[in-house]
Design a protein around this motif. Structure first.
Motif, mmCIF file in Angstrom:
data_model
loop_
_atom_site.group_PDB
_atom_site.id
_atom_site.type_symbol
_atom_site.label_atom_id
_atom_site.label_comp_id
_atom_site.label_asym_id
_atom_site.label_seq_id
_atom_site.Cartn_x
_atom_site.Cartn_y
_atom_site.Cartn_z
ATOM 1 N N ASN A 116 0.826 -1.208 0.000
ATOM 2 C CA ASN A 116 0.000 0.000 0.000
ATOM 3 C C ASN A 116 0.862 1.261 0.000
ATOM 4 O O ASN A 116 0.576 2.227 -0.717
ATOM 5 C CB ASN A 116 -0.926 0.009 1.216
ATOM 6 C CG ASN A 116 -2.105 -0.931 1.073
ATOM 7 O OD1 ASN A 116 -2.545 -1.229 -0.038
ATOM 8 N ND2 ASN A 116 -2.629 -1.406 2.187
ATOM 9 N N LYS A 117 1.934 1.233 0.794
ATOM 10 C CA LYS A 117 2.820 2.394 0.853
ATOM 11 C C LYS A 117 3.571 2.573 -0.469
ATOM 12 O O LYS A 117 3.798 3.710 -0.915
ATOM 13 C CB LYS A 117 3.817 2.257 2.016
ATOM 14 C CG LYS A 117 3.211 2.374 3.401
ATOM 15 C CD LYS A 117 2.475 3.690 3.601
ATOM 16 C CE LYS A 117 3.367 4.910 3.648
ATOM 17 N NZ LYS A 117 4.023 5.152 4.945
ATOM 18 N N LEU A 150 -2.925 7.355 4.653
ATOM 19 C CA LEU A 150 -1.831 6.619 5.282
ATOM 20 C C LEU A 150 -2.230 6.093 6.654
ATOM 21 O O LEU A 150 -1.816 4.996 7.053
ATOM 22 C CB LEU A 150 -0.595 7.512 5.402
ATOM 23 C CG LEU A 150 0.064 7.905 4.079
ATOM 24 C CD1 LEU A 150 1.339 8.699 4.335
ATOM 25 C CD2 LEU A 150 0.378 6.678 3.236
ATOM 26 N N TYR A 153 -4.127 2.887 6.114
ATOM 27 C CA TYR A 153 -3.226 1.754 5.892
ATOM 28 C C TYR A 153 -2.666 1.236 7.211
ATOM 29 O O TYR A 153 -2.580 0.028 7.441
ATOM 30 C CB TYR A 153 -2.062 2.161 4.989
ATOM 31 C CG TYR A 153 -2.439 2.509 3.574
ATOM 32 C CD1 TYR A 153 -3.593 2.010 2.976
ATOM 33 C CD2 TYR A 153 -1.627 3.365 2.809
ATOM 34 C CE1 TYR A 153 -3.929 2.341 1.672
ATOM 35 C CE2 TYR A 153 -1.951 3.692 1.506
ATOM 36 C CZ TYR A 153 -3.105 3.181 0.940
ATOM 37 O OH TYR A 153 -3.422 3.510 -0.347
ATOM 38 N N LYS A 154 -2.277 2.175 8.072
ATOM 39 C CA LYS A 154 -1.677 1.798 9.357
ATOM 40 C C LYS A 154 -2.715 1.124 10.260
ATOM 41 O O LYS A 154 -2.413 0.115 10.916
ATOM 42 C CB LYS A 154 -1.094 3.040 10.037
ATOM 43 C CG LYS A 154 -0.304 2.784 11.315
ATOM 44 C CD LYS A 154 0.991 2.061 11.072
ATOM 45 C CE LYS A 154 2.019 2.906 10.384
ATOM 46 N NZ LYS A 154 2.628 3.939 11.180
ATOM 47 N N ASP A 168 8.594 3.334 8.984
ATOM 48 C CA ASP A 168 7.513 4.028 8.293
ATOM 49 C C ASP A 168 7.206 5.368 8.960
ATOM 50 O O ASP A 168 6.978 6.371 8.282
ATOM 51 C CB ASP A 168 6.270 3.142 8.288
ATOM 52 C CG ASP A 168 5.099 3.800 7.584
ATOM 53 O OD1 ASP A 168 5.168 3.945 6.359
ATOM 54 O OD2 ASP A 168 4.133 4.180 8.268
ATOM 55 N N ASP A 172 7.425 8.965 7.017
ATOM 56 C CA ASP A 172 6.278 9.875 6.910
ATOM 57 C C ASP A 172 6.606 11.236 7.515
ATOM 58 O O ASP A 172 6.222 12.282 6.978
ATOM 59 C CB ASP A 172 5.055 9.277 7.610
ATOM 60 C CG ASP A 172 4.419 8.154 6.802
ATOM 61 O OD1 ASP A 172 4.884 7.903 5.677
ATOM 62 O OD2 ASP A 172 3.466 7.532 7.300
#
Length: 337
Positions: A116-117, A150, A153-154, A168, A172
């Motif tokens: 995803n990232k 984001l 996703y996390k 990560d 970010d």
């Protein structure tokens, strides 16, 4: 007594099974591409080739050092996180690895998060110009949109490996820190050098082939400018792509201009590199390296920098795609070059 003995053997077998499975990673998958015989997995102090069957299937075990690894087929490669004890099934989204992978099995949450990232940082969300070109309200909304995505996703990766989580968070922080701390200045520059604005000019730069060249000499054609230097590694990495691009578009309505911002003492080094690398296009030497008027007016303080101008000397993009980016040819096509 016999029952106790059988019980002990069973316990030992189960125990051995658990211990051994935690000592390695298992990778299983099926490629959509044909003709691939091997995949290469590389990580810290680790390298192993995985054999691929004629039908595209593969299965292997790897004893790794926990961390980020690359799985590749020649230049086609993608990263994943491997940790001994993982048992991963890889479902490929297309015919190349870079088309993406959907993971299932033990370790899938961390790897799907990384996927995803990867998609995020391949999208416009990762392009600073996406934010810098916006007015304040739209910029604030776009930034919030990116952070919300984001966070989603996390939140979905409840079992995210702690190493990836820490890496990560730092990434970010650096990415958004750059956007937020530079917005005001870069937005001002974006407006100043917006599409359609008249470009700053250069005059009488020494041409490697002889004589002097000014931007006005190139009027009537699109101009793709590469600002570079002989000491700049990222600049030199673009050379093969730029040479191929110049060859492909030779004779079309575009000039490829490379402007060296080397200092005067590196003048001979510049000439030697142009000769050795057989650089095409128009090779120019700026009159005062980074202090040259053209460079200063564009606010260039990092290279390589690529600029695209229209046949009238107006800006198409003051910070356009690199030669290595497939998007550059898409831009040329849209312009009818």
């Amino acid at each position: 007594m016999r029952k106790i003995g059988l019980l002990l053997i069973t316990i030992l077998l189960i125990s051995c099974g658990k211990n051994s499975s935690s000592d390695y990673v298992t990778l299983n998958g099926k490629l959509n591409a044909t003709g691939v015989e091997k995949l290469l997995v590389q990580g810290k102090n680790f390298m192993k080739e995985i054999s691929v069957n004629a039908d595209g299937t593969f299965s292997d075990t790897l004893k790794v050092t926990d961390g980020v690894h690359a799985i590749s087929n020649g230049t086609d490669r993608i990263t994943l996180f491997l940790k001994n004890g993982y048992d991963l099934d890889l479902e490929f989204k297309g015919k190349t690895l870079m088309d993406g992978i959907k993971f299932s099995g033990n370790g899938s949450e961390t790897n799907n998060f990384m996927e995803n990232k990867r998609n995020f940082f391949m999208s416009d969300y990762a392009n600073p110009k996406t934010y810098f070109n916006l007015e304040k309200d739209a910029y604030t909304a776009k930034l919030a949109e990116a952070k919300t995505l984001l966070k989603k996703y996390k939140d979905e990766a409840t079992n995210l490996d702690s190493l990836i989580n820490a890496m990560d968070a730092r990434n970010d922080e650096m990415f958004f820190g750059y956007i937020e701390s530079n917005y005001e200045k870069m937005h001002e520059n974006a407006m100043r050098f917006a599409k359609g604005k008249v470009s700053p000019t250069f005059e009488n730069y020494e041409n490697f082939k002889g004589g002097k060249t000014s931007l006005s000499d190139l009027k009537g054609k699109y101009v793709y400018i590469d600002v570079w230097a002989t000491w700049c590694a990222p600049c030199k990495a673009e050379i093969p792509y730029l040479k191929a691009l110049e060859k492909e578009y030779h004779g079309k309505n575009i000039e490829f201009v490379s402007i060296s911002v080397d200092k005067s003492e590196e003048y001979e080094t510049w000439k030697q590199m142009v000769t050795k690398e057989e650089l095409g296009g128009i090779q120019l030497f700026a009159d005062a390296n980074f202090e040259s008027k053209f460079i200063v007016e564009y606010g260039i303080n990092a290279i390589p920098r690529f600029i695209l101008l229209d046949p009238n000397g107006n800006i198409v993009d003051a910070d356009t795609e690199r030669p290595s980016s497939p998007k550059l040819k898409e831009i040329f096509t849209e312009l009818g070059i």
